[in-house]
Write an enzyme that holds these catalytic residues in place. Structure first.
Site, PDB file in Angstrom:
ATOM      1  N   ASN A   1       0.860  -1.190   0.000  1.00 59.61           N
ATOM      2  CA  ASN A   1       0.000   0.000   0.000  1.00 59.61           C
ATOM      3  C   ASN A   1       0.891   1.232   0.000  1.00 59.61           C
ATOM      4  O   ASN A   1       2.025   1.186   0.486  1.00 59.61           O
ATOM      5  CB  ASN A   1      -0.897   0.006   1.244  1.00 59.61           C
TER       6      ASN A   1
ATOM      7  N   HIS B   1       0.921   5.234   1.295  1.00 62.84           N
ATOM      8  CA  HIS B   1       0.222   6.122   2.223  1.00 62.84           C
ATOM      9  C   HIS B   1       0.886   7.500   2.194  1.00 62.84           C
ATOM     10  O   HIS B   1       2.116   7.596   2.246  1.00 62.84           O
ATOM     11  CB  HIS B   1       0.267   5.524   3.635  1.00 62.84           C
TER      12      HIS B   1
HETATM   13  C1  GRF Z   1      -2.857   8.711  -2.606  1.00 61.26           C
HETATM   14  O1  GRF Z   1      -2.552   9.839  -1.856  1.00 61.26           O
HETATM   15  C2  GRF Z   1      -2.488   7.451  -1.855  1.00 61.26           C
HETATM   16  O2  GRF Z   1      -1.363   7.595  -1.042  1.00 61.26           O
HETATM   17  C3  GRF Z   1      -3.688   7.234  -0.990  1.00 61.26           C
HETATM   18  O3  GRF Z   1      -4.785   7.602  -1.810  1.00 61.26           O
HETATM   19  C4  GRF Z   1      -4.352   8.539  -2.803  1.00 61.26           C
HETATM   20  C5  GRF Z   1      -4.717   7.962  -4.135  1.00 61.26           C
HETATM   21  O4  GRF Z   1      -4.495   8.852  -5.178  1.00 61.26           O
HETATM   22  N1  GRF Z   1      -3.721   5.912  -0.451  1.00 61.26           N
HETATM   23  P1  GRF Z   1      -4.596   8.347  -6.686  1.00 61.26           P
HETATM   24  O5  GRF Z   1      -5.989   7.726  -6.853  1.00 61.26           O
HETATM   25  O6  GRF Z   1      -3.514   7.356  -6.925  1.00 61.26           O
HETATM   26  O7  GRF Z   1      -4.451   9.580  -7.521  1.00 61.26           O
END
Ligand code: GRF
Length: 201
Positions: free
Chosen positions: A110, A112
């Protein structure tokens, strides 16, 4: 991992991290391919991004199934059909079923938008993360890629990138700056996994 990595990306919304992984594969910065995109949200822009690159998509929700195992089994059969050996969550808003964790041990990552273990867990998603970081008066923030386990934002940290907070940053500027870092870090981590520089075991 010796062979070229086959990635499934799980995304619920925009999919800019998915795009970074597709670009990394196509430009050769990581020896991996995105072979499946899974979403719980049929309107997710991530699905359009996948289709544009000829990547198979799967829209699936736990609500369509009588229990968690039947949902997990449907996911698993799709993952197996594409011989997926690494799952990358990228803005995926649903919990991963236990059976999937069991069948893909140490193979679900994942990303974050903060420096875990700080600013993770329940409610810590999207803009909320950056609001909390600023409210806490932090001088830096960043990005974390980690393995997932049964607790949100809890599994082993694989890599982080740091960013200094400016006095004039607000949650929106911070979100943008952090997202840019995310797009660099995710393909980098996969390249390092492929090169054996990051161990998943
Ligand atoms: C990102 O900030 C990621 O870290 C978090 O959700 C967001 C997703 O953005 N888990 P995207 O859909 O990849 O533009």
């Amino acid at each position: 991992m010796n062979e070229r990595i086959r990635i499934a990306v799980f995304a619920s919304h925009g999919g800019s991290n998915l795009q970074a992984l597709i670009d990394g594969a196509e430009q050769g910065t990581m020896p991996a391919d995105v072979v499946l995109v899974v979403s719980n949200n049929r309107k997710a822009h991530a699905l359009e991004r996948a289709e544009k690159h000829g990547i198979r998509t799967l829209v699936i929700s736990d609500k369509q199934f009588p229990n968690e195992d039947s949902y997990a089994n449907e996911l698993l059969s799709n993952l197996r059909e594409e011989s997926v050996n690494l799952i990358c969550l990228a803005g995926y808003m649903k919990k991963i079923p236990k059976l999937l964790l069991h069948e893909y041990p140490h193979r679900i990552l994942n990303i974050h938008p903060a420096l875990l273990p700080k600013f993770g867990g329940k409610g810590m998603y999207g803009r909320h993360v950056h609001e909390a970081v600023l409210a806490a008066g932090e001088s830096e923030t960043g990005v974390t890629v980690h393995l997932i386990d049964e607790i949100y934002d809890h599994g082993r940290i694989l890599a982080q990138k740091r960013l200094t907070i400016n006095v004039n940053d607000d949650p929106d500027t911070l979100q943008k700056r952090v997202l840019k870092l995310e797009h660099k870090l995710y393909p980098e981590v996969i390249a390092k996994i492929a090169a054996g520089e990051i161990s998943l075991e």
